[in-house]
Design an enzyme around this catalytic site. Structure first.
Site, PDB file in Angstrom:
ATOM      1  N   ARG A   5      -6.742   3.640  64.006  1.00 43.07           N
ATOM      2  CA  ARG A   5      -8.069   3.937  63.470  1.00 43.07           C
ATOM      3  C   ARG A   5      -8.837   4.884  64.394  1.00 43.07           C
ATOM      4  O   ARG A   5      -9.578   5.753  63.924  1.00 43.07           O
ATOM      5  CB  ARG A   5      -8.841   2.633  63.263  1.00 43.07           C
ATOM      6  CG  ARG A   5     -10.155   2.796  62.509  1.00 43.07           C
ATOM      7  CD  ARG A   5     -10.629   1.469  61.978  1.00 43.07           C
ATOM      8  NE  ARG A   5      -9.634   0.906  61.070  1.00 43.07           N
ATOM      9  CZ  ARG A   5      -9.513   1.255  59.783  1.00 43.07           C
ATOM     10  NH1 ARG A   5     -10.353   2.134  59.262  1.00 43.07           N
ATOM     11  NH2 ARG A   5      -8.587   0.709  59.034  1.00 43.07           N
ATOM     12  N   LYS A  52      -6.699  17.310  48.601  1.00 37.89           N
ATOM     13  CA  LYS A  52      -5.491  18.007  49.049  1.00 37.89           C
ATOM     14  C   LYS A  52      -4.500  16.947  49.527  1.00 37.89           C
ATOM     15  O   LYS A  52      -4.835  16.116  50.373  1.00 37.89           O
ATOM     16  CB  LYS A  52      -5.853  18.976  50.189  1.00 37.89           C
ATOM     17  CG  LYS A  52      -4.738  19.948  50.551  1.00 37.89           C
ATOM     18  CD  LYS A  52      -4.543  20.988  49.444  1.00 37.89           C
ATOM     19  CE  LYS A  52      -3.612  22.108  49.880  1.00 37.89           C
ATOM     20  NZ  LYS A  52      -4.212  22.992  50.892  1.00 37.89           N
ATOM     21  N   ASN A  71      -5.350   4.554  57.709  1.00 36.60           N
ATOM     22  CA  ASN A  71      -6.694   4.214  58.151  1.00 36.60           C
ATOM     23  C   ASN A  71      -7.678   5.346  57.798  1.00 36.60           C
ATOM     24  O   ASN A  71      -7.389   6.509  58.054  1.00 36.60           O
ATOM     25  CB  ASN A  71      -6.705   4.005  59.665  1.00 36.60           C
ATOM     26  CG  ASN A  71      -6.014   2.724  60.086  1.00 36.60           C
ATOM     27  OD1 ASN A  71      -6.224   1.679  59.515  1.00 36.60           O
ATOM     28  ND2 ASN A  71      -5.165   2.819  61.111  1.00 36.60           N
ATOM     29  N   GLY A 127       0.796  -1.214   0.000  1.00 38.74           N
ATOM     30  CA  GLY A 127       0.000   0.000   0.000  1.00 38.74           C
ATOM     31  C   GLY A 127       0.829   1.264   0.000  1.00 38.74           C
ATOM     32  O   GLY A 127       0.430   2.280  -0.593  1.00 38.74           O
ATOM     33  N   THR A 128       1.976   1.241   0.646  1.00 41.58           N
ATOM     34  CA  THR A 128       2.841   2.428   0.641  1.00 41.58           C
ATOM     35  C   THR A 128       3.349   2.704  -0.760  1.00 41.58           C
ATOM     36  O   THR A 128       3.362   3.858  -1.220  1.00 41.58           O
ATOM     37  CB  THR A 128       4.014   2.244   1.612  1.00 41.58           C
ATOM     38  OG1 THR A 128       3.518   1.931   2.909  1.00 41.58           O
ATOM     39  CG2 THR A 128       4.855   3.504   1.676  1.00 41.58           C
TER      40      THR A 128
END
Length: 525
Positions: free
Chosen positions: A439, A276, A419, A40-41
């Site tokens: 926690r 943040k 946590n 194709g090229t």
């Protein structure tokens, strides 16, 4: 070997992506360069009026197997691999009637695009290029004498070199060779990943992955660290977003923006997430983005200053006006109206990113993390809970309103560093505790932030009063739950699974709390 620029007398051109190839080949022909091509090229170049020699004519051997074999011949690879400064190499070329090839322009069958389109197995296999990588590797190995062009962007660079120097410089050929090997490595990595996926192998014995450079960054997490940003699998998000305005993104900007956009994609109703330092500091869903912004900002207005804002639908003018009223580093959304863009344009340093789509929270794939001497790989956390999947473990079941807030809070907790404790009311966060070693400390910090936010809003009671609370993992002791109850929470969502679940359930019952178990943990490190 000399550093002097080398002229181009013969070029082999065989490209899948033909962007810019006809003008480039026309330029080469104008310099007297012999053009050799395939399929194709070759047709495209001939249609442009260029004289082209087929590889089949060069080799004396036709293309066979429906084009699977066309350049895998000694007449091509000998011309690419022969060292011009080695008399034995040049004698061999002469003996076999092989001419040197000084420039190779090849890009590969569109395998990655074929996979991305969801094409069938056979189509994907047929788009695995064999001859192209072989040509590229040969030319790159012999970069002392051959220039190898593997992307449309290289055409202009080489054209400029030929115009300026009359040939290709060694420095240019070496850089092109390095890019060529990176391209074939990335191509093979994509094929390997696809085959592993097709064979349902989550963790193959060897893993290869690659990225395309988006930009080099001013620095990394800190000014003494160098950094760059690469794009990988095309998943919608910060890597696919267009930066409409603002300063160059920093390493931390990109990391935080990704965290915000992943979080906001969890929700179907209009949602705003403010991040943040990698943690959400305000999340809300509401009837409009402007209303969601007000609720998200109320959670922690101090931390929101200088934060990253994500929206899950096109930004309108009303939302833009509210967001632009405080200092914001980055805003990301799928799109923005012209009026919203005009509002943000007044803030020249604000970075506005439009991603076109949201990342799919349920999309499969692997996430990686580097460690000394290696890396960790895991499937993405695509887990989600809904009301139907929850198990009530207390005497009191949550009300319908509490249930909606519990599901909301747990989805937010998935995106908070462990946590993680998240208080929520009316589908808005009212207190977030992140990244603590204990926690119970996260629960206390979230309650304290709730009280501080209430003071800032001029309210008599902490925002957490009458809220629900989510924990990303089980409460190992009752103290965390008791702290949440003292802060004003009325219902709890947590994975469950602790040795002391019974103790925690009893503590909830004693305080009239409703509690549900998810049986799913969301640690985020």
């Amino acid at each position: 070997m000399t550093d002097a620029p080398l002229p181009v007398r013969r070029a082999l051109i065989s490209v899948s992506d033909k962007t810019g190839i006809v003008p480039f080949a026309t330029f080469l022909a104008g310099l007297g360069v012999e053009l050799v091509s395939t399929g194709g090229t070759a047709r495209a170049l001939r249609e442009a009026g260029l004289a082209v020699r087929d590889v089949a004519e060069l080799s004396g051997f036709p293309e066979i197997l429906d084009g699977r074999v066309k350049t895998l011949v000694p007449q091509v690879h000998g011309g690419l691999l022969a060292r011009r400064d080695d008399p034995h190499h040049m004698a061999a070329l002469s003996a076999h009637g092989i001419g040197p090839i000084d420039l190779l322009a090849v890009n590969l069958y569109p395998f990655e695009a074929t996979v991305a389109e969801g094409r069938g197995f056979d189509d994907c296999v047929e788009n695995i290029d064999i001859g192209g990588p072989a040509l590229i590797r040969a030319a790159a190995k012999n970069h002392d004498f051959v220039a190898v062009l593997t992307a449309p962007a290289h055409l202009a660079e080489v054209r400029q070199a030929l115009m300026q120097h009359g040939g290709t410089t060694l420095a240019l050929r070496r850089r092109l060779a390095a890019e060529a090997y990176a391209r074939t490595a990335a191509y093979d990595a994509a094929i390997a990943r696809w085959f592993s996926s097709a064979n349902e192998v989550a963790f193959p014995p060897r893993v290869a992955f690659a990225g395309s450079l988006v930009q080099t960054l001013r620095y990394g997490e800190n000014p003494h660290q160098a950094a760059a940003f690469y794009r990988t699998d095309g998943r919608a998000g910060v890597a696919t977003a267009e930066q409409v305005q603002g300063k160059e993104l920093s390493y931390n900007n990109i990391a935080d923006t990704d965290a915000a956009y992943e979080c906001v994609s969890e929700f179907d109703a209009p949602a705003i997430v403010i991040v943040k330092h990698a943690n959400p500091c305000g999340v809300a869903v509401a009837g409009t983005l402007a209303e969601a912004w007000d609720a998200a900002l109320r959670c922690d207005p101090v931390s929101a200053f200088g934060g990253i804002v994500a929206a899950n639908r096109a930004l309108d003018e009303a939302a833009a006006e509210k967001i632009a009223a405080i200092f914001t580093e980055v805003v990301i959304a799928p799109d923005a109206t012209a009026a919203a863009r005009a509002v943000f344009a007044r803030k020249k340093n604000l970075r506005l990113l439009l991603a076109g789509a949201l990342p799919d929270p349920a999309q499969p794939g692997l996430a990686y993390r580097s460690v000394s001497g290696g890396f960790l790989a895991q499937t993405r956390d695509a887990g989600r809970v809904d009301a139907a999947s929850l198990r009530v473990v207390t005497k009191r079941a949550p009300t319908e309103a509490e249930l909606a807030d519990l599901v909301f809070a747990f989805r937010v907790a998935k995106h908070v560093k462990s946590n993680a404790i998240v208080y929520a009311k009316n589908r808005a966060t009212v207190g977030i505790g992140a990244g603590q070693m204990s926690r119970v400390d996260s629960a206390r910090i979230a309650a304290w932030k709730s009280a501080e936010a209430a003071k800032a809003a001029g309210l008599a009671e902490p925002l957490a009063k009458g809220s629900v609370v989510a924990s990303d993992a089980f409460f190992p002791f009752a103290d965390g739950l008791i702290s949440a109850a003292e802060a004003g929470a009325t219902a709890v969502i947590q994975p469950g699974g602790s040795m002391r679940d019974a103790e925690v359930i009893t503590a909830a019952d004693e305080r009239g709390l409703a509690m549900v178990f998810t049986s799913m943990r969301h640690f985020r490190h």
